[in-house]
Design a protein around this motif. Sequence first.
Motif, PDB file in Angstrom:
ATOM      1  N   ILE A  37       0.852  -1.188   0.000  1.00 25.64           N
ATOM      2  CA  ILE A  37       0.000   0.000   0.000  1.00 25.64           C
ATOM      3  C   ILE A  37       0.882   1.229   0.000  1.00 25.64           C
ATOM      4  O   ILE A  37       1.792   1.351   0.822  1.00 25.64           O
ATOM      5  CB  ILE A  37      -0.884   0.032   1.266  1.00 25.64           C
ATOM      6  N   GLU A  38       0.610   2.140  -0.926  1.00 25.64           N
ATOM      7  CA  GLU A  38       1.366   3.380  -0.945  1.00 25.64           C
ATOM      8  C   GLU A  38       0.398   4.506  -1.237  1.00 25.64           C
ATOM      9  O   GLU A  38      -0.347   4.453  -2.222  1.00 25.64           O
ATOM     10  CB  GLU A  38       2.449   3.302  -2.016  1.00 25.64           C
ATOM     11  N   ILE A  39       0.353   5.493  -0.379  1.00 25.58           N
ATOM     12  CA  ILE A  39      -0.511   6.637  -0.627  1.00 25.58           C
ATOM     13  C   ILE A  39       0.351   7.882  -0.628  1.00 25.58           C
ATOM     14  O   ILE A  39       1.060   8.159   0.345  1.00 25.58           O
ATOM     15  CB  ILE A  39      -1.620   6.740   0.446  1.00 25.58           C
ATOM     16  N   LEU A  40       0.314   8.612  -1.725  1.00 23.31           N
ATOM     17  CA  LEU A  40       1.091   9.842  -1.889  1.00 23.31           C
ATOM     18  C   LEU A  40       2.559   9.606  -1.528  1.00 23.31           C
ATOM     19  O   LEU A  40       3.181  10.398  -0.814  1.00 23.31           O
ATOM     20  CB  LEU A  40       0.514  10.965  -1.018  1.00 23.31           C
ATOM     21  N   GLY A  41       3.085   8.488  -1.981  1.00 22.14           N
ATOM     22  CA  GLY A  41       4.507   8.236  -1.773  1.00 22.14           C
ATOM     23  C   GLY A  41       4.862   7.681  -0.408  1.00 22.14           C
ATOM     24  O   GLY A  41       5.996   7.312  -0.158  1.00 22.14           O
ATOM     25  N   TYR A  42       3.873   7.601   0.498  1.00 21.87           N
ATOM     26  CA  TYR A  42       4.168   7.047   1.807  1.00 21.87           C
ATOM     27  C   TYR A  42       3.753   5.581   1.842  1.00 21.87           C
ATOM     28  O   TYR A  42       2.613   5.243   1.529  1.00 21.87           O
ATOM     29  CB  TYR A  42       3.432   7.834   2.895  1.00 21.87           C
ATOM     30  N   ALA A  43       4.688   4.709   2.213  1.00 18.67           N
ATOM     31  CA  ALA A  43       4.390   3.275   2.212  1.00 18.67           C
ATOM     32  C   ALA A  43       3.763   2.872   3.544  1.00 18.67           C
ATOM     33  O   ALA A  43       4.335   3.132   4.603  1.00 18.67           O
ATOM     34  CB  ALA A  43       5.657   2.486   1.964  1.00 18.67           C
ATOM     35  N   PHE A  44       2.610   2.277   3.478  1.00 16.77           N
ATOM     36  CA  PHE A  44       1.948   1.772   4.682  1.00 16.77           C
ATOM     37  C   PHE A  44       2.361   0.326   4.884  1.00 16.77           C
ATOM     38  O   PHE A  44       1.675  -0.587   4.452  1.00 16.77           O
ATOM     39  CB  PHE A  44       0.431   1.874   4.545  1.00 16.77           C
ATOM     40  N   ASP A  45       3.495   0.117   5.534  1.00 21.58           N
ATOM     41  CA  ASP A  45       3.919  -1.271   5.682  1.00 21.58           C
ATOM     42  C   ASP A  45       4.039  -1.707   7.136  1.00 21.58           C
ATOM     43  O   ASP A  45       4.067  -2.885   7.416  1.00 21.58           O
ATOM     44  CB  ASP A  45       5.246  -1.526   4.934  1.00 21.58           C
ATOM     45  N   GLY A  46       4.080  -0.767   8.059  1.00 22.04           N
ATOM     46  CA  GLY A  46       4.200  -1.160   9.463  1.00 22.04           C
ATOM     47  C   GLY A  46       2.835  -1.377  10.078  1.00 22.04           C
ATOM     48  O   GLY A  46       1.818  -0.980   9.501  1.00 22.04           O
ATOM     49  N   PRO A  47       2.787  -2.029  11.242  1.00 21.20           N
ATOM     50  CA  PRO A  47       1.486  -2.261  11.884  1.00 21.20           C
ATOM     51  C   PRO A  47       0.784  -0.961  12.259  1.00 21.20           C
ATOM     52  O   PRO A  47      -0.427  -0.848  12.119  1.00 21.20           O
ATOM     53  CB  PRO A  47       1.830  -3.089  13.121  1.00 21.20           C
ATOM     54  N   VAL A  48       1.547   0.042  12.717  1.00 27.02           N
ATOM     55  CA  VAL A  48       0.909   1.286  13.160  1.00 27.02           C
ATOM     56  C   VAL A  48       0.247   1.992  11.971  1.00 27.02           C
ATOM     57  O   VAL A  48      -0.918   2.409  12.049  1.00 27.02           O
ATOM     58  CB  VAL A  48       1.933   2.215  13.843  1.00 27.02           C
ATOM     59  N   SER A  49       0.979   2.089  10.869  1.00 22.29           N
ATOM     60  CA  SER A  49       0.408   2.818   9.742  1.00 22.29           C
ATOM     61  C   SER A  49      -0.793   2.068   9.159  1.00 22.29           C
ATOM     62  O   SER A  49      -1.797   2.681   8.789  1.00 22.29           O
ATOM     63  CB  SER A  49       1.473   3.033   8.669  1.00 22.29           C
ATOM     64  N   LYS A  50      -0.696   0.739   9.132  1.00 26.61           N
ATOM     65  CA  LYS A  50      -1.841  -0.028   8.617  1.00 26.61           C
ATOM     66  C   LYS A  50      -3.052   0.120   9.520  1.00 26.61           C
ATOM     67  O   LYS A  50      -4.189   0.229   9.067  1.00 26.61           O
ATOM     68  CB  LYS A  50      -1.474  -1.510   8.488  1.00 26.61           C
ATOM     69  N   TYR A  51      -2.771   0.140  10.810  1.00 23.61           N
ATOM     70  CA  TYR A  51      -3.864   0.304  11.767  1.00 23.61           C
ATOM     71  C   TYR A  51      -4.537   1.655  11.584  1.00 23.61           C
ATOM     72  O   TYR A  51      -5.763   1.756  11.527  1.00 23.61           O
ATOM     73  CB  TYR A  51      -3.311   0.149  13.193  1.00 23.61           C
ATOM     74  N   LEU A  52      -3.716   2.701  11.464  1.00 27.38           N
ATOM     75  CA  LEU A  52      -4.291   4.041  11.330  1.00 27.38           C
ATOM     76  C   LEU A  52      -5.086   4.167  10.035  1.00 27.38           C
ATOM     77  O   LEU A  52      -6.143   4.798   9.994  1.00 27.38           O
ATOM     78  CB  LEU A  52      -3.186   5.092  11.392  1.00 27.38           C
ATOM     79  N   LEU A  53      -4.573   3.552   8.973  1.00 30.40           N
ATOM     80  CA  LEU A  53      -5.290   3.590   7.700  1.00 30.40           C
ATOM     81  C   LEU A  53      -6.648   2.900   7.829  1.00 30.40           C
ATOM     82  O   LEU A  53      -7.684   3.419   7.408  1.00 30.40           O
ATOM     83  CB  LEU A  53      -4.449   2.901   6.628  1.00 30.40           C
ATOM     84  N   THR A  54      -6.630   1.713   8.457  1.00 31.78           N
ATOM     85  CA  THR A  54      -7.882   0.990   8.657  1.00 31.78           C
ATOM     86  C   THR A  54      -8.840   1.807   9.501  1.00 31.78           C
ATOM     87  O   THR A  54     -10.020   1.944   9.181  1.00 31.78           O
ATOM     88  CB  THR A  54      -7.604  -0.350   9.378  1.00 31.78           C
ATOM     89  N   LEU A  55      -8.294   2.374  10.573  1.00 31.15           N
ATOM     90  CA  LEU A  55      -9.132   3.166  11.475  1.00 31.15           C
ATOM     91  C   LEU A  55      -9.763   4.327  10.722  1.00 31.15           C
ATOM     92  O   LEU A  55     -10.962   4.600  10.864  1.00 31.15           O
ATOM     93  CB  LEU A  55      -8.281   3.691  12.638  1.00 31.15           C
ATOM     94  N   PHE A  56      -8.969   4.992   9.897  1.00 29.08           N
ATOM     95  CA  PHE A  56      -9.469   6.146   9.147  1.00 29.08           C
ATOM     96  C   PHE A  56     -10.645   5.726   8.256  1.00 29.08           C
ATOM     97  O   PHE A  56     -11.721   6.318   8.298  1.00 29.08           O
ATOM     98  CB  PHE A  56      -8.337   6.737   8.307  1.00 29.08           C
ATOM     99  N   VAL A  57     -10.444   4.677   7.467  1.00 28.00           N
ATOM    100  CA  VAL A  57     -11.504   4.241   6.556  1.00 28.00           C
ATOM    101  C   VAL A  57     -12.747   3.835   7.342  1.00 28.00           C
ATOM    102  O   VAL A  57     -13.876   4.221   7.009  1.00 28.00           O
ATOM    103  CB  VAL A  57     -11.018   3.059   5.679  1.00 28.00           C
ATOM    104  N   VAL A  58     -12.534   3.077   8.420  1.00 25.43           N
ATOM    105  CA  VAL A  58     -13.677   2.577   9.182  1.00 25.43           C
ATOM    106  C   VAL A  58     -14.434   3.725   9.847  1.00 25.43           C
ATOM    107  O   VAL A  58     -15.662   3.773   9.805  1.00 25.43           O
ATOM    108  CB  VAL A  58     -13.217   1.529  10.224  1.00 25.43           C
ATOM    109  N   VAL A  59     -13.704   4.677  10.427  1.00 21.10           N
ATOM    110  CA  VAL A  59     -14.373   5.791  11.108  1.00 21.10           C
ATOM    111  C   VAL A  59     -15.181   6.608  10.105  1.00 21.10           C
ATOM    112  O   VAL A  59     -16.360   6.919  10.334  1.00 21.10           O
ATOM    113  CB  VAL A  59     -13.337   6.674  11.848  1.00 21.10           C
ATOM    114  N   VAL A  60     -14.565   6.938   8.976  1.00 22.37           N
ATOM    115  CA  VAL A  60     -15.278   7.742   7.978  1.00 22.37           C
ATOM    116  C   VAL A  60     -16.537   7.013   7.519  1.00 22.37           C
ATOM    117  O   VAL A  60     -17.635   7.593   7.472  1.00 22.37           O
ATOM    118  CB  VAL A  60     -14.347   8.052   6.783  1.00 22.37           C
ATOM    119  N   MET A  61     -16.391   5.707   7.221  1.00 25.02           N
ATOM    120  CA  MET A  61     -17.549   4.989   6.694  1.00 25.02           C
ATOM    121  C   MET A  61     -18.610   4.760   7.767  1.00 25.02           C
ATOM    122  O   MET A  61     -19.810   4.751   7.474  1.00 25.02           O
ATOM    123  CB  MET A  61     -17.107   3.673   6.067  1.00 25.02           C
ATOM    124  N   ALA A  62     -18.165   4.594   9.015  1.00 23.95           N
ATOM    125  CA  ALA A  62     -19.154   4.403  10.081  1.00 23.95           C
ATOM    126  C   ALA A  62     -19.941   5.689  10.297  1.00 23.95           C
ATOM    127  O   ALA A  62     -21.171   5.652  10.471  1.00 23.95           O
ATOM    128  CB  ALA A  62     -18.456   3.978  11.368  1.00 23.95           C
TER     129      ALA A  62
END
Lengths: 355, 440
Positions: A168-193
């Motif tokens: 996963i890469e967004i705007l050049g930032y690679a989401f490869d660690g657990p923290v970044s993946k967690y935050l990405l998931t949280l962001f999508v879930v919060v917005v959609m909820a």
Amino acid sequence: MLYREAGQFKASYEADQQIFPILQDRVGVLLLIGFFALVVPLIADQYWLKAILIPVLIFSLAAIGLNILTGYAGQLSLGSAAFMAVGAFGAYNFMLRIDGMPFLVAILLGGLCAALVGVMFGLPSLRIKGFYLAVATLAAQFFIVWALVKIEWFSNYSSSGVITAQEIEILGYAFDGPVSKYLLTLFVVVVMALLAKNMVRSTTGRAWMAVRDMDVAAEVIGIRLMRTKLTAFAVSSFYCGVAGALYAYTYIGTVEPEGFNLDLSFRILFMIIIGGVGSIMGSFLGAAFIVLLPIALDVFVPMFLGDLVSSSFVSNLQLIVFGGLIVFFLIVEPHGLARLWQIGKEKLRLWPFPH
Amino acid sequence: MKLKKTVILGAAIAGLLGSSMAVAAEQFIGLPSYRVGPYAAGGSGIFGGWIDYMQMINERDGGINGVKLAWEECETEYNNARGVECYERLKSKGETGNSVFQPLSTGITYSVLDKVAKDQIPLVTMGYGRTDAADGRVFPYVFPLITTYWSQATTMVKYIANKEGGTDKLKGKKIALLYHDSAYGKESHAVLEKMAERYGYELTKLAVAHPGNEQQSQWLQIRQLRPDWVILWGWGVMNPTALKSAAKTGFSREKMVGVWWSGAEEDTVPAGSAAKGFTAAGYNVAGADYPVIKDIETNVYAKGKGNMEDKSRVGSVYYNRGVVHGLITVEAIRKAQEKFGKGKALTGEQVRWGFENLDIDDKRLAEMGATGFLPPLKTSCMDHEGSGKVKYQQWDGSKWNVVTDWIDADKELVRGMIEESAAAYAKEKGITPRDCSKEM
């Protein structure tokens, strides 16, 4: 006392139309999101992020999807896992076949694929209801998984039929660690909820509820059944699809169609039953319950009994306790965990001077 | 748990005395077992055998060069999400973290495939999982040890050819493949088709939907087709059902060949007399007469420390498969200790080296009391499979009897396909394959 609404006057349309009209709710939700977004990444270790929080968030999203269809629009579905599969394979193929596809767009497109498929399998809902509809969605469950295995194009001709999520890469930032993946998931879930919470009190949501409560009456007051039922299928499948894409990209990494089997559909159904049918918050509570309880049992039961009985007995005991607790909760609170919160809220309103 | 408490107690005492006395090292092995659910029969047998073997090493030898083995089970229920949770939970336990992950589930294998390289924990998948992972250049951390589905498919054709009297006799023969309609069942297609081109047999593929307790239409087709052989690529309840349906259809069970997941007591006993004569592949054999099993009985069961609730399953196919898992894991750790220091607990990365440099020859097998129990094994950076040999066993109505010697896979055919598939994976994921000449 704590939940007193008295004195909270709504002086404008904006104030009246907020997602959370009560101040305490607003503050509570903000604090909660703030806690999970800012504090949790600092204190949680890899295990908590990767194995507990991310799956709970993803399954919450899938449960919201099913809750929209079953809880709000009253259409029983047993195909949620299959719609997740469509989302996962859809996002994978968009990422694979289109160069430079942004990740967030890919998961939304994956969700749209799921929405399309959902609408197709929602068509029978115009004619059949209740358990018969459940059987029609059961067909979706089996057909989709079969098609994903059968048509090799979907898995890019992989010999074993599995797909491996790209980086996963967004705007050049690679989401490869657990923290970044967690935050990405949280962001999508919060917005959609939040979107879902908003949607269920809009015209669309109210139309769903009218259809759920009595479709003939709904038709009489001018709600178009076809459109209402199909939007419910579309939105619900969209949520499941995005959850499936997240499942593949931020959680498991490599998925096979069989992973999205009927068993998973049932688990999502149990989540909304335990959490509360027709409640967005219930989806979160139910997902947490169904995901975390077996893990907690697996950790604690051997700790107390490990040396006394055989490991097979320990494993079976966990299932027995799990089933027992589900029955217990349903007897104590047939409307789900969300209802417990509602009761608590009412108690807090009167506290400390109950009648 | 007990072992852990002992260690903590030991550490506390050592700390109190203020001495430099080191605590006895322990090698931690996380066991993602499944003892409930549809595959519990396999899970309890394999993990039971595996634990018994490790217990035996601790009891008989005092561990590996003095390093005791410690383990903890984590119930996966054969569910991918639970498997990932177990992987993460077990990852950092023990002195040096988890030394090896062997989930015994293809789904969980795929789910942790990318994670193991990051966490530097070897992922060992014996007789299942991703076949092209046998190319160690692309998959340094994955070990589909002993043999893979593709190798197995080639040995099946060889076995059939033997029975027919040579590969030239295969021409014009009809072979039906009755397979579980899943990624697992489809794994064999490419290889069997390639061999059909080469040897001129006619391959008919018949899919059976999961779980496979309904096979009437497939067997009707078999009756019409009248194949010379039926290959049973089954799983769980599908196997006894196939055997029973074969008996009903009147198809000779002697002409049915099963994969190693179709060839356990759990597959034949439920079929009753219908299973008699059925032959299946196995990278380990059944039987309790091998010295290694006898050692387990005297060192573990005689002391009341056995893991199996039903002791009569000791020596069954699944149990012995678990012993093979234990045996190879212990050998890899032993090998790694030779390089990285005896008597020390090793990291996953070091154990990985052990798995990559395994050399279990006939002499070593004899020392371990496992001659004929599993095939000799030699791995390298290039080859993470190591053997490719299987034996065929026939069910006589009450037990499995070995009917062939080790049959070698068609290495040249399989290896080409493995490298091709691994290269495609490497390209898709942007992996640069290791240069094996630089490894030692």
